[in-house]
Enzyme design. Structure first.
Site, PDB file in Angstrom:
ATOM      1  N   ASP A 233     -52.562 -15.695  36.296  1.00 32.46           N
ATOM      2  CA  ASP A 233     -53.470 -16.011  35.194  1.00 32.46           C
ATOM      3  C   ASP A 233     -54.787 -15.254  35.390  1.00 32.46           C
ATOM      4  O   ASP A 233     -55.225 -15.066  36.522  1.00 32.46           O
ATOM      5  CB  ASP A 233     -53.716 -17.526  35.130  1.00 32.46           C
ATOM      6  CG  ASP A 233     -52.438 -18.301  34.807  1.00 32.46           C
ATOM      7  OD1 ASP A 233     -51.492 -17.691  34.262  1.00 32.46           O
ATOM      8  OD2 ASP A 233     -52.381 -19.513  35.114  1.00 32.46           O
ATOM      9  N   HIS A 288     -46.491 -16.661  39.170  1.00 34.90           N
ATOM     10  CA  HIS A 288     -45.609 -17.756  38.756  1.00 34.90           C
ATOM     11  C   HIS A 288     -44.761 -17.343  37.559  1.00 34.90           C
ATOM     12  O   HIS A 288     -45.083 -16.387  36.852  1.00 34.90           O
ATOM     13  CB  HIS A 288     -46.409 -19.036  38.461  1.00 34.90           C
ATOM     14  CG  HIS A 288     -47.551 -18.856  37.497  1.00 34.90           C
ATOM     15  ND1 HIS A 288     -48.720 -18.192  37.812  1.00 34.90           N
ATOM     16  CD2 HIS A 288     -47.706 -19.248  36.200  1.00 34.90           C
ATOM     17  CE1 HIS A 288     -49.542 -18.197  36.778  1.00 34.90           C
ATOM     18  NE2 HIS A 288     -48.939 -18.822  35.778  1.00 34.90           N
ATOM     19  N   ARG A 298     -38.340 -27.906  27.594  1.00 33.36           N
ATOM     20  CA  ARG A 298     -39.491 -28.125  28.476  1.00 33.36           C
ATOM     21  C   ARG A 298     -40.769 -27.794  27.703  1.00 33.36           C
ATOM     22  O   ARG A 298     -40.818 -26.820  26.951  1.00 33.36           O
ATOM     23  CB  ARG A 298     -39.374 -27.225  29.707  1.00 33.36           C
ATOM     24  CG  ARG A 298     -40.526 -27.346  30.661  1.00 33.36           C
ATOM     25  CD  ARG A 298     -40.250 -26.599  31.972  1.00 33.36           C
ATOM     26  NE  ARG A 298     -41.345 -26.845  32.886  1.00 33.36           N
ATOM     27  CZ  ARG A 298     -42.470 -26.148  32.911  1.00 33.36           C
ATOM     28  NH1 ARG A 298     -42.632 -25.142  32.084  1.00 33.36           N
ATOM     29  NH2 ARG A 298     -43.428 -26.457  33.756  1.00 33.36           N
TER      30      ARG A 298
HETATM   31  O1  LIG Z   1     -45.103 -23.580  31.485  1.00 32.62           O
HETATM   32  C1  LIG Z   1     -45.522 -23.446  32.624  1.00 32.62           C
HETATM   33  O2  LIG Z   1     -45.229 -24.201  33.533  1.00 32.62           O
HETATM   34  C2  LIG Z   1     -46.435 -22.292  32.965  1.00 32.62           C
HETATM   35  C3  LIG Z   1     -47.219 -21.765  31.807  1.00 32.62           C
HETATM   36  C4  LIG Z   1     -48.077 -20.618  32.214  1.00 32.62           C
HETATM   37  O3  LIG Z   1     -47.912 -20.041  33.250  1.00 32.62           O
HETATM   38  C5  LIG Z   1     -49.179 -20.185  31.336  1.00 32.62           C
HETATM   39  O4  LIG Z   1     -49.332 -20.741  30.216  1.00 32.62           O
HETATM   40  O5  LIG Z   1     -49.922 -19.266  31.755  1.00 32.62           O
HETATM   41 FE   LIG Z   2     -49.589 -18.794  33.755  1.00 32.76          FE
END
Ligand SMILES: O=C(O)CCC(=O)C(=O)O
Ligand SMILES: [Fe+2]
EC number: 1.14.11.15
Length: 374
Positions: A233, A288, A298
């Site tokens: 991020d 991630h 989800r």
């Molecule tokens: O949905 C998730 O668990 C991660 C979402 C994510 O990494 C983001 O919105 O930057």
């Molecule tokens: Fe993210």
């Protein structure tokens, strides 16, 4: 001062909108098949063994040692979960419900709130889509500033109710993010008074944020699909609320991909690229990704938190010295979003000044330490 939405708008990423109706697809279309990408190790049995011995730290914010524990988690993982964060369960339920309601609307309705090509807010594909040859099994809704115009399109009758939830969630998360910021700074020996832009009351009132609602529909062929591709991020920190369906994975060096299990009432906190820079590389920004599953949809809500968009962020003076030269040049969030829109997962290395090599420093080597995607 450019606002965050202006900053995003100044750096558009080219995401042409396709409108998949996920529910109508019985098979995975080839455009969603990630299996032939070289680093697509989706279902990795090794991960399962490692998960039992290694899991993302869960930190109780009422623990007097919270700052120390957070510091350790940030250093080793770049991510942690928090409990006893004082966010009312009802608010977490409300925002999850909002996301669920929004993504359950018929496609023709959602399309009315599509993110415009040069805009940041609205419904659409992941902003990172343009960096990948395959599509993600994902739909998102980004909120920067007021969601009023888009919500009016989605819910002409009762948009106000939905706006109120977003407003309340934003305010509450801003407080929590400020608290977490203080704890993370404290773990590095930095006080909030050391942060000039934190303001006279040192409450980070001028901090900027965006809200990202994410949906990962159930998928007919989850082993070959990707929910959200590996990324870090661009924030100081991200606070993530996930529903009870797992899918989020983080990468830890030496361990591979590790699932972050949904814990009732817990929130996931990611170290973002800007905090990595501020910490002079001590806290990694966590890579991630999200996997999908065959039966359950989800949802997650990410609160993306950063500095005022025109404030220069650089390695903090307290973490820099003769033996610890600054690893990064200073950047504003605005500029960094531009760098990210261009270089994606290599953005950090593009603002890097030097790379540690066996305790020595190789100044101006900006190419060696690029993060690999996935
Ligand atoms: O949905 C998730 O668990 C991660 C979402 C994510 O990494 C983001 O919105 O930057
Ligand atoms: Fe993210």
């Amino acid at each position: 001062m450019p606002s965050l939405s202006e900053a995003y708008r100044a750096h558009p990423v080219n995401v042409s909108h396709k409108d998949p109706d996920f529910n109508s697809l019985q098979e995975l279309p080839e455009s969603y098949n990630w299996t032939h990408l070289h680093d697509h190790t989706l279902i990795n049995s090794n991960n399962i063994m490692k998960e039992s011995t290694s899991s993302v730290p869960v930190i109780d914010l009422n623990d007097p040692n919270a700052s120390k524990l957070i510091g350790l988690a940030c250093k080793t993982w770049g991510v942690y979960q928090v409990i006893n964060h004082d966010i009312p369960s009802s608010l977490l339920e409300d925002i999850q419900w909002l996301g669920q309601t929004l993504f359950s609307l018929p496609s023709h309705q959602k399309i009315k709130a599509t993110r415009s090509p040069d805009g940041v807010s609205g419904y659409g594909l992941a902003r990172i889509s343009s960096f990948f040859p395959k599509l993600m099994w994902y739909e998102g809704f980004t909120i920067v500033g007021s969601p009023l115009d888009h919500f009016r399109q989605l819910w002409p009758q009762d948009y106000a109710k939905y706006c109120d939830i977003v407003l309340q969630y934003d305010e509450t998360m801003k407080n929590l993010a400020g608290k977490l910021m203080c704890l993370m700074l404290d773990s590095l020996g930095i006080t909030k008074e050391d942060m000039i832009w934190a303001g006279s009351k040192a409450q980070f009132e001028k901090a900027c944020a965006a809200l990202q609602l994410n949906s990962y529909p159930s998928c007919p062929d989850p082993d070959r699909a990707m929910g959200l591709a590996p990324h870090t991020d661009s924030t100081f920190l991200t606070i993530l609320s996930q529903n009870d369906i797992s899918g989020l994975q983080v990468q830890r060096e030496g361990f591979g991909w590790v699932t972050v299990p949904p814990l009732h009432k817990a929130l996931v906190v990611n170290v973002g690229d800007l905090f990595h820079i501020l910490s002079n590389g001590l806290y990694p920004s966590v890579l991630h990704r999200v996997l999908v599953n065959r039966t359950r949809q989800r949802f997650s809500v990410a609160y993306l938190y950063g500095p005022p968009s025109n404030v220069e962020i650089c390695p903090h003076a307290k973490l820099v010295g003769p033996t610890h030269p600054p690893l990064y040049r200073s950047v504003t969030w605005n500029e960094y979003l531009g760098t990210k829109a261009k270089h994606f997962n290599k953005a950090l290395s593009s603002v890097r000044l030097c790379t540690p090599i066996n305790g020595l420093f190789d100044v101006n080597d900006s190419n060696k330490n690029s993060v690999q995607v996935g």
